[in-house]
Design an enzyme around this catalytic site. Sequence first.
Site, PDB file in Angstrom:
ATOM      1  N   GLN B  70       0.852  -1.201   0.000  1.00 49.93           N
ATOM      2  CA  GLN B  70       0.000   0.000   0.000  1.00 49.93           C
ATOM      3  C   GLN B  70       0.881   1.241   0.000  1.00 49.93           C
ATOM      4  O   GLN B  70       1.970   1.226   0.571  1.00 49.93           O
ATOM      5  CB  GLN B  70      -0.865   0.028   1.261  1.00 49.93           C
ATOM      6  CG  GLN B  70      -1.783  -1.142   1.438  1.00 49.93           C
ATOM      7  CD  GLN B  70      -2.811  -1.245   0.347  1.00 49.93           C
ATOM      8  OE1 GLN B  70      -3.121  -2.320  -0.117  1.00 49.93           O
ATOM      9  NE2 GLN B  70      -3.325  -0.108  -0.083  1.00 49.93           N
ATOM     10  N   ARG B  71       0.359   2.311  -0.539  1.00 51.79           N
ATOM     11  CA  ARG B  71       1.164   3.525  -0.645  1.00 51.79           C
ATOM     12  C   ARG B  71       1.686   3.990   0.721  1.00 51.79           C
ATOM     13  O   ARG B  71       2.837   4.392   0.840  1.00 51.79           O
ATOM     14  CB  ARG B  71       0.348   4.636  -1.308  1.00 51.79           C
ATOM     15  CG  ARG B  71       1.158   5.845  -1.670  1.00 51.79           C
ATOM     16  CD  ARG B  71       0.373   6.825  -2.513  1.00 51.79           C
ATOM     17  NE  ARG B  71       0.255   6.421  -3.900  1.00 51.79           N
ATOM     18  CZ  ARG B  71       1.220   6.507  -4.782  1.00 51.79           C
ATOM     19  NH1 ARG B  71       2.399   6.964  -4.425  1.00 51.79           N
ATOM     20  NH2 ARG B  71       1.031   6.130  -6.020  1.00 51.79           N
TER      21      ARG B  71
END
Lengths: 330, 207
Positions: B70-71
């Site tokens: 995930q970012r």
Amino acid sequence: MSETNQELTQQYYARTKAAISELTSQLEAIKSGSATSDSIQKVAVELAKLRKEHTDAIAFLPGYDQRQVDKQLEGLESQLESLRTAAAPKAKFAFKRKATKAAPPASTTPATASEQSTSAAAPPPTGQPSAVHTSGLSISGHTNSYLTLSSLSSPWSSASDLTISDLDNCIVNFIPDSNGNIPHDVTFTALHARNISNTVLILPIISGSALLHDLKNCVIALGSRQFRMHTSSEVDVYISIASNPIIEHCSAIRFADYPSSLRRPPAHDSITTQTKSNYLAVQDFSHIRATPSPNWSALPEEAAIRDDQWPLSNSVDVQAVLSQLLPSRG
Amino acid sequence: MGLLTIIRKNRQKEKEMRILFLGLDNAGKTTILKKLNGEDIMGISPTLGFNIKTFVHGKYTLNIWDVGGQRTLRPYWRNYFEQTDALVWVVDSGDRMRMQDCKEELHSLLLEDRLAGASLLIFANKQDIQGSMSSAEIRDALDLPSIKTHQWRILPCSAVTGHNLIEGLDWVVGDVANRIYYSSTAEATDRWQSGGAVEPSNVSVEK
């Protein structure tokens, strides 16, 4: 071994503390003075040494000390990194990356500015000019429409990737056999959605993962193995899922269970037979704490769309339905 | 030089390799690992943090680190770079919309000093899904031919069917073994003639 762990720790801690304060002052000096690449390099080498020593020390260092030193080192590393980029544009590799970026000029801009749907309506933002959406199902660039499986770009096959992008003020109904002429055995194995606003998405239970970006003021009903939503706000999600749905950089998201009226008898789709749904086991990656995330909530029953309210027939007045069902009405 | 020799000797004793699995979220990193390990892949949640798997593969012990993509987690990737022997970059072959993002993340990783010299395997995952990009398309989209700093290879695979997963691991192990355990890898090289030009290491290892 003559030394105990405690002695080792004390020695290490004293040494590291001194080294860190020394490096901090050096960094300060560089910041206030002129940042030559030489001086930065020197600090970088020292810092790398410290980092190495720290890694070696993990074996005997208590958790608290590990974290403290780790934090300090990280702080120094990030300072150094910013100094480095400020002082000298990186040598050989930086040039290479810029060159590759510059080569396909159309590719980088839309990828970062995904909100600009109007300009990028036709081809989705990719670095792939030719091979975009040559296969797989996609639906893109509609406003004020009622969309069904027959609106898909290419003839469907038994299992495929589904891409939905750039929709505004639409109702999307991909539930099979809601219309007489839709084949019953259509299944999707993955969903990618991007840049959708003021839209109701009614999707079947798919066997793979769902990845959504940039949704605003939408309702989505969906079943999937995994669910990830990014950079979205004001979305009501009705989901059937066995794993944890996750959100990241989102706000005002509400979750409810997948409506039973949309479930179809399981054909060859194993996931529909799963036992329970985890629709409230949401993880917010933007809020990794023990406290509840402010970015999502359970959809209260009185606010949820009733089973008979889902607009499954294409004869409905799209605007009227949207103003009734969307999270932010009016 | 002295230190290098010691490290090499030490590792030869252990026969361990540290492999890092990275890639954007939704690429299938955890699913690949679970599939390789023979675990159930149906109820996998997106990784919050990381997983470690240890397998014995041939005569090596692989410590595989699977870090969430995930970012918000990507800034933490750097905490896992230390002593990485191989990087496995997993790509969701159906995610055309993020290929540019994927390319940028990969290329910025390759600038990392601490990953210098690590073998690089790109898994073009999800080939079981119709509409996925082929490995040739992904090679071009990620601009792999421009990578000169790492030994790399791209393999189409599917975590769901298991296609090519073992083959990928074989290549990684063979390539790392060639570098680190140079003298003891006769059979690994035999298996992987096709793995690209493998430069002989000029540091000899004393037994």
